[in-house]
Design an enzyme around this catalytic site. Structure first.
Site, PDB file in Angstrom:
ATOM      1  N   SER A 223     -11.340  16.154  40.210  1.00 24.54           N
ATOM      2  CA  SER A 223     -10.109  16.992  39.577  1.00 24.54           C
ATOM      3  C   SER A 223      -9.479  15.000  39.137  1.00 24.54           C
ATOM      4  O   SER A 223      -9.476  14.541  40.122  1.00 24.54           O
ATOM      5  CB  SER A 223      -9.643  17.670  40.273  1.00 24.54           C
ATOM      6  OG  SER A 223      -9.762  18.878  40.267  1.00 24.54           O
ATOM      7  N   LYS A 238      -9.536  10.100  40.208  1.00 26.01           N
ATOM      8  CA  LYS A 238     -10.454  10.820  40.374  1.00 26.01           C
ATOM      9  C   LYS A 238     -10.516  10.375  41.982  1.00 26.01           C
ATOM     10  O   LYS A 238     -11.306   9.806  42.005  1.00 26.01           O
ATOM     11  CB  LYS A 238     -11.507  10.617  39.633  1.00 26.01           C
ATOM     12  CG  LYS A 238     -12.397  11.870  39.197  1.00 26.01           C
ATOM     13  CD  LYS A 238     -13.909  11.620  38.713  1.00 26.01           C
ATOM     14  CE  LYS A 238     -13.342  11.888  36.917  1.00 26.01           C
ATOM     15  NZ  LYS A 238     -13.324  12.786  37.116  1.00 26.01           N
ATOM     16  N   ASP A 332     -23.260  12.990  30.358  1.00 25.27           N
ATOM     17  CA  ASP A 332     -22.796  14.247  29.827  1.00 25.27           C
ATOM     18  C   ASP A 332     -21.596  13.881  28.782  1.00 25.27           C
ATOM     19  O   ASP A 332     -20.604  13.941  29.430  1.00 25.27           O
ATOM     20  CB  ASP A 332     -21.335  14.662  31.454  1.00 25.27           C
ATOM     21  CG  ASP A 332     -20.725  16.270  31.058  1.00 25.27           C
ATOM     22  OD1 ASP A 332     -21.387  17.256  29.945  1.00 25.27           O
ATOM     23  OD2 ASP A 332     -20.415  16.735  32.006  1.00 25.27           O
TER      24      ASP A 332
END
Length: 485
Positions: A223, A238, A332
């Site tokens: 998160s 983070k 990603d």
């Protein structure tokens, strides 16, 4: 602190300055009888003149006129029993005191007032208090030089002590901070002073993020929370999840990431270690993630902005793949992991985290970790890569996009909400996107080649539809997307 009810607390020629700083001072031109006692706050012995003014010469008047002077002390309250004399002016009162060797001070309040002994219980009143009077204290003329004889009482020694005390306290605090920082670095094996990264304490980041309350988003690796450093600089913190690395190995990997600098990559500012917790601190990018702008029905991104973003991402990935000391594969790339600044310049986020989380990940893991088959043309068309149909089935946008590109219908791929587009740039972007997902690894262009193709300095042919997409084309009707564009 001086208690105003104490008797003779400041001693002879000692002054109590009222207000927030109640302590004793010697009159200008005077010094403490005992410096050691005075420094300890025992002021009752009072003060004496720095230069003796005893009258011993037979020609007393001439001696006094030449060697004696009077220092004005404004708005002061004096106790005791002064002697009242007849005088018509301040000058006449001064002359009377000057010619009397035992006269220590005078004042003129419509009449002449003189003191023939030590002055006790002097109180320097604050501005606005009209209970005091102006008195003139007898000094040696040499001690009067350099004194501010208008409105304030100064004493060099207490001021020097205060200054030296402040310097001493500052040095102590600075030394404590340095010692704490060095100790923390030793305990946590922090980086050398040459490293660009900052080792943040957990408590600092906790305060900066208001106990991690302002959540910006959540991704594959953890998160992200918004924060503000003490210097008001905004940051994104983070909190990593699923870490299996030890402290030393983690620091080694973070050090490598901290040395990566490119205008199209989010800059890593520092990190934090606390037990098993691992936190990374990034610069906060002004306009957030690309997906919030790309799929926004209110304000549609124009073609110039979109192509600027595509080219910037390609340059950032080229740097990671081919210009870093060690090749870093993102795994990603999607709009949620692309941030844009005020000028809509793109910055790739979360690069290197797959490597950071698990150095021994396999090709299969790499495939699973990313968003499978995420194809760049949907950035141009303003559509997400999947869509849930009314029938409950999931339609895959790249199937439709690849089919249109293969059949030369590229004009149908771009987002029709845009007013205009550059057909040549659109053609290059669509073709290169399809080349990037070819089944055969050897058929995929490098990121350097992609940059050149997008810039128009390298030609690109028509790509075949990848085999895995061909299977999807046979299973789903690609025309189902055409009416939605």
């Amino acid at each position: 602190m001086v208690n105003s009810n104490d008797i003779h607390v400041c001693g002879p020629f000692g002054v109590c300055r009222t207000g927030s700083d109640e302590k004793c001072y010697c009159l200008p031109g005077f010094r403490p009888v005992s410096s050691r006692s005075w420094d300890l706050g025992a002021w009752n012995q009072g003060c004496v003149r720095r230069t003796d003014i005893s009258c011993v010469d037979s020609n007393i008047h001439n001696v006094q006129q030449e060697n004696h002077a009077f220092l004005k002390i404004a708005n002061i309250k004096v106790s005791g029993n002064p002697i009242q004399l007849n005088a018509q002016s301040t000058e006449e009162c001064k002359s009377i005191c000057l010619n009397n060797c035992t006269c220590t001070a005078y004042a003129y309040q419509r009449e002449c007032i003189v003191w023939n002994s030590e002055l006790w219980d002097l109180k320097q009143l604050s501005d606005g208090n009209i209970d005091g009077i102006d008195i003139y204290v007898r000094l040696a003329a040499s001690d009067l030089q350099g004194q501010d004889n208008e409105n304030k009482i100064h004493h060099a020694r207490p001021m020097l002590i205060a200054v030296l005390g402040s310097i001493f306290v500052t040095l102590c605090v600075f030394g404590a901070v340095v010692w704490t920082f060095q100790k923390r670095n030793a305990n946590q094996k922090a980086f050398s002073s040459d490293d660009p990264l900052i080792l943040y304490s957990y408590s600092l980041l906790q305060n900066c993020t208001k106990n991690f309350s302002d959540k910006l988003g959540q991704g594959s690796f953890g998160s992200v929370y918004k924060g503000s450093l003490p210097n008001s600089q905004l940051i994104a913190v983070k909190k990593l999840q699923g870490m299996r690395q030890g402290e030393k190995q983690f620091q080694t990997e973070v050090r490598a990431l901290g040395q990566i600098h490119h205008r199209n990559l989010v800059r890593l500012k520092g990190f934090c270690l606390r037990g098993a917790e691992r936190l990374l601190v990034y610069e906060l990018i002004a306009k957030g993630s690309l997906d919030s702008h790309l799929f926004n029905d209110v304000k549609v991104l124009d073609w110039y902005t979109r192509f600027h973003v595509i080219l910037g991402i390609a340059k950032g990935l080229h740097y990671l793949h081919e210009e870093c000391h060690e090749c870093i594969i993102h795994c990603d790339i999607k709009p949620e992991n692309i941030l844009v600044d005020e000028d809509f310049s793109p910055k790739v986020a979360d690069f290197g985290l797959a490597k950071l989380m698990d150095r021994n990940f396999s090709r299969a893991l790499t495939t699973v970790r990313g968003t499978i088959g995420y194809l760049a043309p949907e950035w141009i068309a303003g559509k997400r890569n999947t869509e849930l149909m009314e029938s409950g089935t999931i339609k895959y946008f790249p199937v439709w996009a690849a089919d249109k590109i293969r059949n030369g219908d590229i004009s149908e791929v771009f987002d029709h909400r845009m007013n205009d587009t550059d057909v040549q740039e659109l053609d290059r972007a669509c073709k290169v996107a399809c080349w990037c997902i070819q089944d055969n690894e050897a058929h995929r262009p490098t990121m350097q080649q992609i940059v050149h193709i997008l810039q128009g300095t390298r030609d690109v042919g028509l790509p075949p539809v990848p085999a895995f997409l061909q299977h999807l084309v046979e299973e789903y009707d690609p025309g189902s997307y055409s009416s939605n564009v």
